[in-house]
Design a protein around this motif. Structure first.
Motif, PDB file in Angstrom:
ATOM      1  N   TRP A 153       0.876  -1.189   0.000  1.00 27.37           N
ATOM      2  CA  TRP A 153       0.000   0.000   0.000  1.00 27.37           C
ATOM      3  C   TRP A 153       0.904   1.227   0.000  1.00 27.37           C
ATOM      4  O   TRP A 153       1.590   1.490   0.980  1.00 27.37           O
ATOM      5  N   ARG A 154       0.944   1.977  -1.112  1.00 26.26           N
ATOM      6  CA  ARG A 154       1.846   3.139  -1.228  1.00 26.26           C
ATOM      7  C   ARG A 154       1.014   4.397  -1.443  1.00 26.26           C
ATOM      8  O   ARG A 154       0.603   4.694  -2.561  1.00 26.26           O
ATOM      9  N   LYS A 155       0.760   5.109  -0.367  1.00 20.41           N
ATOM     10  CA  LYS A 155      -0.066   6.311  -0.425  1.00 20.41           C
ATOM     11  C   LYS A 155       0.714   7.454  -1.059  1.00 20.41           C
ATOM     12  O   LYS A 155       1.890   7.678  -0.754  1.00 20.41           O
ATOM     13  N   GLN A 156       0.034   8.206  -1.947  1.00 19.13           N
ATOM     14  CA  GLN A 156       0.656   9.310  -2.671  1.00 19.13           C
ATOM     15  C   GLN A 156       0.274  10.651  -2.038  1.00 19.13           C
ATOM     16  O   GLN A 156      -0.715  10.764  -1.312  1.00 19.13           O
ATOM     17  N   ASP A 157       1.069  11.658  -2.315  1.00 16.30           N
ATOM     18  CA  ASP A 157       0.809  12.996  -1.791  1.00 16.30           C
ATOM     19  C   ASP A 157      -0.225  13.687  -2.676  1.00 16.30           C
ATOM     20  O   ASP A 157      -0.030  13.836  -3.885  1.00 16.30           O
ATOM     21  N   THR A 158      -1.350  14.092  -2.098  1.00 16.28           N
ATOM     22  CA  THR A 158      -2.412  14.784  -2.838  1.00 16.28           C
ATOM     23  C   THR A 158      -2.846  16.008  -2.046  1.00 16.28           C
ATOM     24  O   THR A 158      -2.719  16.041  -0.820  1.00 16.28           O
ATOM     25  N   PRO A 159      -3.386  17.029  -2.711  1.00 17.75           N
ATOM     26  CA  PRO A 159      -3.824  18.244  -2.006  1.00 17.75           C
ATOM     27  C   PRO A 159      -4.974  17.949  -1.049  1.00 17.75           C
ATOM     28  O   PRO A 159      -5.749  17.008  -1.256  1.00 17.75           O
ATOM     29  N   ASP A 160      -5.098  18.757  -0.012  1.00 16.37           N
ATOM     30  CA  ASP A 160      -6.213  18.622   0.924  1.00 16.37           C
ATOM     31  C   ASP A 160      -7.538  18.739   0.174  1.00 16.37           C
ATOM     32  O   ASP A 160      -7.721  19.626  -0.662  1.00 16.37           O
ATOM     33  N   GLY A 161      -8.456  17.830   0.473  1.00 14.33           N
ATOM     34  CA  GLY A 161      -9.771  17.853  -0.152  1.00 14.33           C
ATOM     35  C   GLY A 161      -9.847  17.107  -1.467  1.00 14.33           C
ATOM     36  O   GLY A 161     -10.949  16.864  -1.979  1.00 14.33           O
ATOM     37  N   ALA A 162      -8.701  16.757  -2.043  1.00 19.91           N
ATOM     38  CA  ALA A 162      -8.684  16.016  -3.307  1.00 19.91           C
ATOM     39  C   ALA A 162      -8.874  14.531  -3.039  1.00 19.91           C
ATOM     40  O   ALA A 162      -8.729  14.051  -1.913  1.00 19.91           O
ATOM     41  N   ALA A 163      -9.218  13.788  -4.080  1.00 19.60           N
ATOM     42  CA  ALA A 163      -9.317  12.335  -3.953  1.00 19.60           C
ATOM     43  C   ALA A 163      -7.963  11.763  -3.540  1.00 19.60           C
ATOM     44  O   ALA A 163      -6.910  12.234  -3.968  1.00 19.60           O
ATOM     45  N   ALA A 164      -8.015  10.748  -2.691  1.00 15.29           N
ATOM     46  CA  ALA A 164      -6.784  10.090  -2.253  1.00 15.29           C
ATOM     47  C   ALA A 164      -6.278   9.161  -3.351  1.00 15.29           C
ATOM     48  O   ALA A 164      -7.063   8.599  -4.120  1.00 15.29           O
ATOM     49  N   GLU A 165      -4.969   8.989  -3.416  1.00 15.91           N
ATOM     50  CA  GLU A 165      -4.349   8.119  -4.410  1.00 15.91           C
ATOM     51  C   GLU A 165      -3.421   7.130  -3.718  1.00 15.91           C
ATOM     52  O   GLU A 165      -2.589   7.532  -2.895  1.00 15.91           O
ATOM     53  N   VAL A 166      -3.580   5.868  -4.045  1.00 14.13           N
ATOM     54  CA  VAL A 166      -2.739   4.810  -3.493  1.00 14.13           C
ATOM     55  C   VAL A 166      -2.366   3.851  -4.611  1.00 14.13           C
ATOM     56  O   VAL A 166      -3.208   3.494  -5.446  1.00 14.13           O
ATOM     57  N   TRP A 167      -1.117   3.461  -4.645  1.00 10.85           N
ATOM     58  CA  TRP A 167      -0.685   2.382  -5.530  1.00 10.85           C
ATOM     59  C   TRP A 167      -0.621   1.107  -4.712  1.00 10.85           C
ATOM     60  O   TRP A 167      -0.096   1.093  -3.592  1.00 10.85           O
ATOM     61  N   MET A 168      -1.180   0.031  -5.252  1.00 15.33           N
ATOM     62  CA  MET A 168      -1.261  -1.234  -4.532  1.00 15.33           C
ATOM     63  C   MET A 168      -0.760  -2.380  -5.406  1.00 15.33           C
ATOM     64  O   MET A 168      -0.912  -2.348  -6.631  1.00 15.33           O
TER      65      MET A 168
END
Length: 265
Positions: A153-168
């Motif tokens: 599970w590799r969580k990516q940096d996204t702006p506050d309020g934006a959809a979350a992004e994870v590479w799995m």
């Protein structure tokens, strides 16, 4: 040590028998299965049933029909709507009741379509998702045993309020040492969209999904999948998580999940 999600245990009539390993345990409750392993196992059953038809899966719908125990399970398939261009296949997972009878605990329906050459008009409405450095954060269930130990599970940096992004990426095979297709590997992670796009604190709320619907305009490839997800919560205890799905080559399709939201005491 988790080395696969299921072990094949033979056959009984028309049913394939499997043993569920610790790798299927849910982060919500270790006595029940996370949604991704059943989705992946039933997808495997559908792919095997569809082998040789010349059709390919365009949509998968997982319906969770009850608590799925971490226990021996049965899988059976049927053709709901036969056709040479369009066909609907169904795979069910069954678990044993205390009286020895069996109940359906999960069902995957899949639309299969006849491929044709549309290379000249290929398009995707989202640009490819490029994996960047991990943020160092994982998810609200960090340390939970079971399924989350069986995926990267590799969580990516996204702006506050934006959809979350994870590479799995799955870290183990789906069934024993049997080969796992790219579609099965995607199914092994995509039910996590709800956790990726969580709009609520799981220390204060339960928000379990009743279904996972995946639409694929092309088949996925490889071992790594990016999921961009965001949850929406209504005023009456029902929510929805929507997600876009990517592989290393770009946009693959979409995912949507219905949520039952309950406030913890």
């Amino acid at each position: 040590m988790i080395d696969c999600l299921y072990r094949r245990a033979g056959r009984d009539g028309d049913d394939d028998l499997f043993l569920s390993t610790d790798g299927t345990r849910s982060n919500w409750d270790p006595q029940i299965q996370h949604g991704s392993p059943p989705l992946a196992l039933l997808t495997k059953a559908i792919e095997e049933r569809a082998d040789g038809t010349g059709l390919r899966i365009g949509r998968l719908t997982l319906d969770i029909l009850g608590a799925i125990p971490v226990a021996p399970v049965r899988v059976r398939t049927r053709v709901e709507r036969p056709g040479s261009r369009i066909s609907l296949l169904v795979a069910e997972m069954l678990a044993e009741r205390p009286d020895g009878s069996h109940r359906a605990v999960a069902r995957v329906t899949a639309w299969l379509l006849a491929p044709s050459d549309t290379t000249d008009v290929t398009c995707a409405r989202y640009a490819p998702l490029v994996e960047g450095p991990e943020t160092g954060l994982t998810h609200a269930w960090s340390g939970a045993p079971g399924y989350l130990e069986a995926v990267s599970w590799r969580k990516q940096d996204t702006p506050d309020g934006a959809a979350a992004e994870v590479w799995m990426s799955p870290l183990v095979p789906l069934v024993d040492s049997e080969s796992t297709t790219a579609l099965q590997r995607l199914a092994m992670v995509v039910d996590s969209a709800n956790g990726i796009g969580a709009a609520l604190d799981p220390q204060r709320f339960v928000f379990m999904n009743t279904d996972t619907v995946v639409h694929l305009h092309r088949l996925p490839a490889g071992q790594d999948f990016g999921v961009r997800a965001l949850g929406s919560i209504g005023p009456d205890g029902i929510g929805v998580t929507s997600a876009e799905i990517f592989d290393r080559d770009g946009f693959v399709g979409t995912c949507a999940q219905t949520l039952l939201v309950q406030r913890l005491p």
